[in-house]
Scaffold this motif. Structure first.
Motif, PDB file in Angstrom:
ATOM      1  N   GLU A  56       1.218  -9.362-102.543  1.00  0.00           N
ATOM      2  CA  GLU A  56      -0.120  -9.785-101.339  1.00  0.00           C
ATOM      3  C   GLU A  56       0.281  -8.400-101.309  1.00  0.00           C
ATOM      4  OE1 GLU A  56      -0.237 -11.998 -97.665  1.00  0.00           O
ATOM      5  OE2 GLU A  56       0.580 -13.119 -99.293  1.00  0.00           O
ATOM      6  N   GLN A  57      -1.363  -7.583-101.694  1.00  0.00           N
ATOM      7  CA  GLN A  57      -2.092  -6.294-100.148  1.00  0.00           C
ATOM      8  C   GLN A  57      -1.653  -6.969 -99.382  1.00  0.00           C
ATOM      9  OE1 GLN A  57      -2.781  -3.503-101.885  1.00  0.00           O
ATOM     10  NE2 GLN A  57      -2.724  -4.116-104.250  1.00  0.00           N
ATOM     11  N   LYS A  58      -1.337  -5.636 -97.963  1.00  0.00           N
ATOM     12  CA  LYS A  58      -0.905  -5.947 -96.689  1.00  0.00           C
ATOM     13  C   LYS A  58      -1.141  -4.872 -96.343  1.00  0.00           C
ATOM     14  CE  LYS A  58       1.841  -9.700 -96.849  1.00  0.00           C
ATOM     15  NZ  LYS A  58       2.586 -10.721 -95.715  1.00  0.00           N
ATOM     16  N   LEU A  59      -2.031  -4.808 -95.358  1.00  0.00           N
ATOM     17  CA  LEU A  59      -1.892  -2.904 -93.880  1.00  0.00           C
ATOM     18  C   LEU A  59      -0.819  -3.023 -94.441  1.00  0.00           C
ATOM     19  CD1 LEU A  59      -4.614  -3.832 -91.676  1.00  0.00           C
ATOM     20  CD2 LEU A  59      -5.086  -1.996 -93.626  1.00  0.00           C
ATOM     21  N   MET A  60      -0.765  -1.147 -94.535  1.00  0.00           N
ATOM     22  CA  MET A  60       0.527  -0.553 -94.206  1.00  0.00           C
ATOM     23  C   MET A  60       0.236   0.048 -93.031  1.00  0.00           C
ATOM     24  SD  MET A  60       1.705   2.580 -97.396  1.00  0.00           S
ATOM     25  CE  MET A  60       1.451   3.260 -96.250  1.00  0.00           C
ATOM     26  N   ASN A  61       1.702  -0.876 -92.093  1.00  0.00           N
ATOM     27  CA  ASN A  61       2.054  -0.345 -90.904  1.00  0.00           C
ATOM     28  C   ASN A  61       3.075  -1.277 -90.296  1.00  0.00           C
ATOM     29  OD1 ASN A  61       1.076  -3.363 -90.346  1.00  0.00           O
ATOM     30  ND2 ASN A  61      -1.402  -2.844 -89.574  1.00  0.00           N
ATOM     31  N   ASN A  62       3.774  -1.061 -89.117  1.00  0.00           N
ATOM     32  CA  ASN A  62       4.853  -1.947 -89.000  1.00  0.00           C
ATOM     33  C   ASN A  62       4.592  -3.439 -88.502  1.00  0.00           C
ATOM     34  OD1 ASN A  62       3.996  -1.598 -86.412  1.00  0.00           O
ATOM     35  ND2 ASN A  62       5.312   0.411 -85.526  1.00  0.00           N
ATOM     36  N   THR A  63       3.271  -3.301 -88.646  1.00  0.00           N
ATOM     37  CA  THR A  63       3.415  -5.585 -88.313  1.00  0.00           C
ATOM     38  C   THR A  63       3.753  -6.146 -89.581  1.00  0.00           C
ATOM     39  OG1 THR A  63       1.522  -4.949 -86.635  1.00  0.00           O
ATOM     40  CG2 THR A  63       1.681  -6.735 -87.550  1.00  0.00           C
ATOM     41  N   ASN A  64       3.431  -5.418 -90.251  1.00  0.00           N
ATOM     42  CA  ASN A  64       3.457  -6.090 -92.009  1.00  0.00           C
ATOM     43  C   ASN A  64       4.470  -5.851 -92.387  1.00  0.00           C
ATOM     44  OD1 ASN A  64       0.937  -7.324 -91.840  1.00  0.00           O
ATOM     45  ND2 ASN A  64       0.283  -5.385 -92.432  1.00  0.00           N
ATOM     46  N   PHE A  65       4.909  -4.496 -92.677  1.00  0.00           N
ATOM     47  CA  PHE A  65       6.084  -4.210 -93.112  1.00  0.00           C
ATOM     48  C   PHE A  65       6.906  -2.703 -92.253  1.00  0.00           C
ATOM     49  CE2 PHE A  65       2.804  -3.791 -95.959  1.00  0.00           C
ATOM     50  CZ  PHE A  65       2.999  -4.024 -97.084  1.00  0.00           C
ATOM     51  N   SER A  66       8.750  -3.074 -92.654  1.00  0.00           N
ATOM     52  CA  SER A  66       9.391  -2.452 -91.534  1.00  0.00           C
ATOM     53  C   SER A  66       9.873  -1.353 -92.036  1.00  0.00           C
ATOM     54  CB  SER A  66      10.638  -3.870 -91.531  1.00  0.00           C
ATOM     55  OG  SER A  66      11.350  -5.059 -91.318  1.00  0.00           O
ATOM     56  N   LEU A  67      10.070  -0.699 -91.536  1.00  0.00           N
ATOM     57  CA  LEU A  67       9.823   0.892 -91.222  1.00  0.00           C
ATOM     58  C   LEU A  67      11.105   0.815 -92.031  1.00  0.00           C
ATOM     59  CD1 LEU A  67       9.251   2.545 -87.585  1.00  0.00           C
ATOM     60  CD2 LEU A  67       7.754   2.054 -89.862  1.00  0.00           C
ATOM     61  N   ASN A  68      11.068   2.395 -92.737  1.00  0.00           N
ATOM     62  CA  ASN A  68      12.259   2.467 -93.686  1.00  0.00           C
ATOM     63  C   ASN A  68      12.300   4.484 -93.815  1.00  0.00           C
ATOM     64  OD1 ASN A  68      14.413   2.892 -95.494  1.00  0.00           O
ATOM     65  ND2 ASN A  68      13.883   1.974 -97.229  1.00  0.00           N
ATOM     66  N   LYS A  69      13.076   4.775 -93.299  1.00  0.00           N
ATOM     67  CA  LYS A  69      13.029   6.454 -93.468  1.00  0.00           C
ATOM     68  C   LYS A  69      13.421   6.921 -94.507  1.00  0.00           C
ATOM     69  CE  LYS A  69      13.858   7.420 -88.267  1.00  0.00           C
ATOM     70  NZ  LYS A  69      15.159   7.460 -87.920  1.00  0.00           N
ATOM     71  N   GLY A  70      14.022   6.140 -95.378  1.00  0.00           N
ATOM     72  CA  GLY A  70      14.515   6.589 -96.493  1.00  0.00           C
ATOM     73  C   GLY A  70      13.389   6.746 -97.871  1.00  0.00           C
ATOM     74  N   SER A  71      12.305   5.894 -97.698  1.00  0.00           N
ATOM     75  CA  SER A  71      11.226   5.530 -98.885  1.00  0.00           C
ATOM     76  C   SER A  71       9.971   6.945 -98.435  1.00  0.00           C
ATOM     77  CB  SER A  71      10.453   4.465 -99.099  1.00  0.00           C
ATOM     78  OG  SER A  71       9.546   4.161 -97.519  1.00  0.00           O
ATOM     79  N   LYS A  72       9.099   7.080 -99.754  1.00  0.00           N
ATOM     80  CA  LYS A  72       8.291   8.227 -99.614  1.00  0.00           C
ATOM     81  C   LYS A  72       7.305   7.626 -98.412  1.00  0.00           C
ATOM     82  CE  LYS A  72       7.997   9.086-104.594  1.00  0.00           C
ATOM     83  NZ  LYS A  72       7.200   8.969-105.767  1.00  0.00           N
ATOM     84  N   ASP A  73       6.793   6.203 -98.815  1.00  0.00           N
ATOM     85  CA  ASP A  73       5.803   6.101 -97.356  1.00  0.00           C
ATOM     86  C   ASP A  73       6.037   5.737 -95.841  1.00  0.00           C
ATOM     87  OD1 ASP A  73       6.466   3.627 -97.874  1.00  0.00           O
ATOM     88  OD2 ASP A  73       4.286   3.522 -98.858  1.00  0.00           O
ATOM     89  N   GLY A  74       7.399   5.547 -95.901  1.00  0.00           N
ATOM     90  CA  GLY A  74       7.819   5.541 -94.634  1.00  0.00           C
ATOM     91  C   GLY A  74       8.290   3.951 -94.567  1.00  0.00           C
ATOM     92  N   PHE A  75       7.808   3.151 -95.658  1.00  0.00           N
ATOM     93  CA  PHE A  75       8.056   1.309 -95.812  1.00  0.00           C
ATOM     94  C   PHE A  75       9.072   1.007 -96.782  1.00  0.00           C
ATOM     95  CE2 PHE A  75       4.174   2.712 -92.811  1.00  0.00           C
ATOM     96  CZ  PHE A  75       4.429   1.966 -91.624  1.00  0.00           C
TER      97      PHE A  75
END
Ligand SMILES: [Zn+2]
Length: 90
Positions: A56-75
């Motif tokens: 699913e296409q979801k808005l890239m924010n911390n409501t939909n995705f958990s933060l992940n410092k190790g990844s490129k976009d931070g999620f």
């Protein structure tokens, strides 16, 4: 009217519960999502991110995705609801 038009048979209590609880909750939730979408796209200039699990296409924010410092976009590449499901299985 429902019965005649759609061949639906619900008890009066069911329909009144629907009107009192479900429909306002649904409208509120729908409104919340559209405001969030609008805010994200117009104010934050956010983007959509595709979940690697449900696709699913979801808005890239911390409501939909958990933060992940190790990844490129931070999620994380998997959305929060998929992560919850995954954790339940284990
Ligand atoms: Zn997902």
């Amino acid at each position: 009217m429902l019965r005649e038009d759609h061949n639906l048979i619900y008890s009066e209590e069911y329909i009144s519960t629907l009107y009192r609880n479900k429909i306002p909750a649904f409208i509120a939730e729908y409104y919340r999502i559209s405001v969030e979408d609008w805010y994200h796209l117009n104010k934050v200039k956010g983007t959509y991110k595709k979940c690697n699990r449900c696709g699913e296409q979801k808005l890239m924010n911390n409501t939909n995705f958990s933060l992940n410092k190790g990844s490129k976009d931070g999620f994380y590449s998997i959305c929060k609801s998929c992560r919850k499901k995954k954790n339940k299985k284990q």
